[in-house]
Design an enzyme around this catalytic site. Structure first.
Site, PDB file in Angstrom:
ATOM      1  CE1 TYR A   1       9.129   6.843  10.002  1.00 36.88           C
ATOM      2  CE2 TYR A   1       9.412   9.227  10.077  1.00 36.88           C
ATOM      3  CZ  TYR A   1       9.083   8.077   9.377  1.00 36.88           C
ATOM      4  OH  TYR A   1       8.717   8.160   8.051  1.00 36.88           O
TER       5      TYR A   1
ATOM      6  NE  ARG B   1      -0.368   0.707   4.841  1.00 36.96           N
ATOM      7  CZ  ARG B   1      -0.567   0.319   6.091  1.00 36.96           C
ATOM      8  NH1 ARG B   1      -1.443  -0.619   6.350  1.00 36.96           N
ATOM      9  NH2 ARG B   1       0.101   0.881   7.074  1.00 36.96           N
ATOM     10  N   GLY B   2       0.217   2.404   0.009  1.00 36.68           N
ATOM     11  CA  GLY B   2       0.898   3.694   0.153  1.00 36.68           C
ATOM     12  C   GLY B   2       1.971   3.920  -0.899  1.00 36.68           C
TER      13      GLY B   2
ATOM     14  CB  THR C   1       0.256   7.673   2.765  1.00 38.66           C
ATOM     15  OG1 THR C   1       0.917   8.125   3.944  1.00 38.66           O
ATOM     16  CG2 THR C   1       1.142   7.885   1.558  1.00 38.66           C
TER      17      THR C   1
HETATM   18  P1  NAD Z   1       2.460   2.656   4.855  1.00 41.42           P
HETATM   19  O1  NAD Z   1       2.298   2.370   6.301  1.00 41.42           O
HETATM   20  O2  NAD Z   1       1.257   3.006   4.055  1.00 41.42           O
HETATM   21  O3  NAD Z   1       3.205   1.441   4.131  1.00 41.42           O
HETATM   22  C1  NAD Z   1       4.324   0.804   4.690  1.00 41.42           C
HETATM   23  C2  NAD Z   1       4.312  -0.655   4.248  1.00 41.42           C
HETATM   24  O4  NAD Z   1       5.452  -1.305   4.858  1.00 41.42           O
HETATM   25  C3  NAD Z   1       3.058  -1.401   4.695  1.00 41.42           C
HETATM   26  O5  NAD Z   1       2.463  -2.069   3.619  1.00 41.42           O
HETATM   27  C4  NAD Z   1       3.599  -2.350   5.750  1.00 41.42           C
HETATM   28  O6  NAD Z   1       2.858  -3.576   5.842  1.00 41.42           O
HETATM   29  C5  NAD Z   1       5.034  -2.580   5.301  1.00 41.42           C
HETATM   30  N1  NAD Z   1       5.870  -3.097   6.382  1.00 41.42           N
HETATM   31  C6  NAD Z   1       5.924  -2.618   7.651  1.00 41.42           C
HETATM   32  N2  NAD Z   1       6.715  -3.398   8.396  1.00 41.42           N
HETATM   33  C7  NAD Z   1       7.178  -4.394   7.594  1.00 41.42           C
HETATM   34  C8  NAD Z   1       8.019  -5.509   7.799  1.00 41.42           C
HETATM   35  N3  NAD Z   1       8.540  -5.797   9.009  1.00 41.42           N
HETATM   36  N4  NAD Z   1       8.251  -6.341   6.765  1.00 41.42           N
HETATM   37  C9  NAD Z   1       7.714  -6.090   5.536  1.00 41.42           C
HETATM   38  N5  NAD Z   1       6.916  -5.039   5.299  1.00 41.42           N
HETATM   39  C10 NAD Z   1       6.635  -4.197   6.311  1.00 41.42           C
HETATM   40  O7  NAD Z   1       3.556   3.842   4.784  1.00 41.42           O
HETATM   41  P2  NAD Z   1       3.930   4.869   3.603  1.00 41.42           P
HETATM   42  O8  NAD Z   1       3.374   6.188   3.963  1.00 41.42           O
HETATM   43  O9  NAD Z   1       3.616   4.294   2.285  1.00 41.42           O
HETATM   44  O10 NAD Z   1       5.511   4.953   3.819  1.00 41.42           O
HETATM   45  C11 NAD Z   1       6.460   4.262   3.047  1.00 41.42           C
HETATM   46  C12 NAD Z   1       7.839   4.744   3.472  1.00 41.42           C
HETATM   47  O11 NAD Z   1       7.923   6.161   3.317  1.00 41.42           O
HETATM   48  C13 NAD Z   1       8.146   4.451   4.927  1.00 41.42           C
HETATM   49  O12 NAD Z   1       9.523   4.102   5.047  1.00 41.42           O
HETATM   50  C14 NAD Z   1       7.887   5.788   5.598  1.00 41.42           C
HETATM   51  O13 NAD Z   1       8.608   5.926   6.797  1.00 41.42           O
HETATM   52  C15 NAD Z   1       8.362   6.750   4.530  1.00 41.42           C
HETATM   53  N6  NAD Z   1       7.822   8.103   4.636  1.00 41.42           N
HETATM   54  C16 NAD Z   1       6.487   8.358   4.470  1.00 41.42           C
HETATM   55  C17 NAD Z   1       6.024   9.672   4.574  1.00 41.42           C
HETATM   56  C18 NAD Z   1       4.577  10.036   4.391  1.00 41.42           C
HETATM   57  O14 NAD Z   1       4.251  11.220   4.463  1.00 41.42           O
HETATM   58  N7  NAD Z   1       3.692   9.107   4.114  1.00 41.42           N
HETATM   59  C19 NAD Z   1       6.918  10.714   4.856  1.00 41.42           C
HETATM   60  C20 NAD Z   1       8.262  10.413   5.026  1.00 41.42           C
HETATM   61  C21 NAD Z   1       8.702   9.109   4.901  1.00 41.42           C
END
Ligand code: NAD
Length: 457
Positions: free
Chosen positions: A363, A227-228, A398
């Site tokens: 984080y 997802r995301g 997201t």
């Molecule tokens: P999300 O929570 O929608 O998706 C993260 C995915 O990682 C999920 O599908 C989850 O099941 C998977 N995951 C978690 N732990 C896991 C594990 N142990 N093994 C395998 N898969 C695992 O998050 P997102 O918003 O899509 O974020 C993706 C990346 O971007 C992350 O690293 C997040 O920290 C980073 N990020 C996001 C934002 C934002 O604004 N959304 C901002 C900065 C950084």
């Protein structure tokens, strides 16, 4: 998640209200669709005297279908302003940038582009040259904040070590270490990237047969793909020609299968923190594909609490998923030589890893660690022809950001030069560019995808 305010602003009533009250005015951003031209209008290319890149750049742009125009043309509006500042060797010569940009400041089309090329200060021959080259950052970052209407501005430091000046291929306007970066920055792929300093060094870059399929033939692993941002990544990389191996935890199996089926990729259900995860993953990649050209460490979690209230479990889980598991996987894939020459490791960091964030000590530590991973691995892996980079997203729409309380969420969304949150596809496009075989000369970078967020700026 939808940004209702941004939609409202596009309506007639919204426009009137924004004007009257001086409210934030998020522009509609130009995003990439296969087959799009690089720019919405012609480009103007300028250069400081003695610059080493203007001529090859002009050839490259023309070959890429960009129309270069004459500054004398009155009333002309531009899709991009590009300036080769590599000839600037003293602060007094910075005036040439003022002379170029000042008359054109209002002549850039919506979602236009400003790109300045310089020489890395560390490679400069004299302290004065290094000082003047470093000064370019201030100009570019300010233009990013001033020009508005979706215009982005970036500085690209191009290493002298890559032989750009007399590279015959570059002179012929065909293949170059710089081309992938210029194409990315001009196109709608970089919609939410602004105020960035990108370093292009030496490294093997091979141009694709088709710039609309820059990842043809590449095997790419995306973690957290259910997802995301990860799901958007899988889609974008497959669209660009890659065979995608999509990985996520078993509990996300259904969503993961849907993503993989949609793009004709394969799904791997695996918890990255399991002790045998690196070897199981390595065996899967070896038996199915014999290699993995691009590894994208995207999976990440948050477990927010202020430090005094945070139990050790929250700390451990976040560091393990977001950082330590990446290190363990890299170690095994590199040890078994599953990432070939020309390979890519790309990690997802965060602006929290640059600026820190209240309630996110775990984080931010993990995401700053990801930057450390890039800094430490890039020089070693350069010898093996493998690049290592990170992207640091800002506020991306997201489920993760949908959980933030409304007032904080609105502040996060608007406190950037583009006055809106980014979309998962914006992060995906940026990772895509770093993954291209044509981007072999881009290593050791941390590129923020944050609309030039004020946080950590
Ligand atoms: P999300 O929570 O929608 O998706 C993260 C995915 O990682 C999920 O599908 C989850 O099941 C998977 N995951 C978690 N732990 C896991 C594990 N142990 N093994 C395998 N898969 C695992 O998050 P997102 O918003 O899509 O974020 C993706 C990346 O971007 C992350 O690293 C997040 O920290 C980073 N990020 C996001 C934002 C934002 O604004 N959304 C901002 C900065 C950084």
């Amino acid at each position: 998640m939808t940004d209702r305010y941004a939609s409202f602003v596009q309506s007639a009533a919204g426009r009137a209200l924004v004007k009257r009250l001086g409210l934030p005015d998020p522009p509609r951003l130009r995003r990439h669709h296969p087959g799009d031209p690089l720019l919405p209008g012609p480009a103007l290319l300028g250069a400081a005297s003695g610059g080493r890149l203007a001529e090859p750049l002009a050839k490259m742009l023309t070959a890429a279908g960009v129309e270069l125009t004459d500054p004398a043309a009155t009333g002309q509006r531009y899709g991009a302003l590009l300036f080769d500042a590599t000839g600037v060797t003293d602060s007094t010569e910075l005036r040439q940038l003022y002379d170029f940009f000042h008359p054109q400041a209002r002549a850039v089309l919506p979602s236009g582009r400003v790109v300045v090329l310089g020489t890395p200060p560390r490679e400069c021959a004299t302290p004065r040259e290094a000082t003047a080259q470093r000064a370019l950052e201030g100009l570019v970052r300010s233009i990013g904040k001033e020009f508005g209407r979706g215009t982005t501005a970036q500085l690209v430091y191009v290493s002298r070590a890559d032989g750009t000046a007399d590279d015959p291929a570059l002179a012929a306007g065909t293949v170059t270490s710089l081309e992938s970066t210029i194409r990315f920055l001009l196109s709608g792929r970089s919609a939410y990237v602004s105020g960035q300093v990108v370093r292009v060094g030496s490294g093997t870059a091979s141009a694709p047969a088709d710039w609309d399929r820059p990842l043809d033939g590449q095997v790419v692993l995306v973690t957290g793909a259910a997802r995301g941002i990860g799901a958007a990544l899988a889609k974008v990389l497959a669209r660009d020609g890659a065979t995608v191996v999509a990985l996520d935890i078993p509990a996300a199996g259904d969503a993961l299968a849907a993503v993989a089926n949609d793009i004709g990729g394969t799904a791997v259900q695996l918890d990255l923190t399991a002790p045998d995860a690196p070897t199981r993953l390595a065996e899967h990649l070896a038996s199915r594909h014999g290699r993995v050209d691009v590894v994208v460490h995207n999976a990440g979690i948050t477990r927010d609490k202020t430090l005094g209230r945070m139990d050790a479990d929250r700390w451990d889980q976040v560091i393990d998923v977001n950082l330590s598991s990446q290190e363990r996987i890299n170690d095994v894939l590199l040890e078994r030589e599953l990432i070939p020459t020309g390979g890519r490791i790309i990690s997802v960091s965060s602006i929290a890893g640059i600026a820190g964030n209240r309630g996110q000590t775990n984080y931010a530590t993990s995401k700053a660690g990801v930057i450390g991973l890039v800094d430490s691995l890039a020089p070693t892996l350069r010898e093996r022809g493998i690049s290592v980079n990170a992207v640091a997203p800002g506020f991306i729409e997201t489920r993760l950001t949908a959980r933030i309380p409304l007032v904080v969420r609105e502040a996060g969304r608007r406190m950037n030069s583009l006055a809106q949150g980014g979309l998962p596809v914006d992060v995906a496009e940026t990772i895509g560019w770093l993954a291209w075989p044509a981007s072999g000369a881009v290593s050791g970078n941390v590129v923020r995808v944050c609309g030039q967020s004020l946080l950590g700026a």
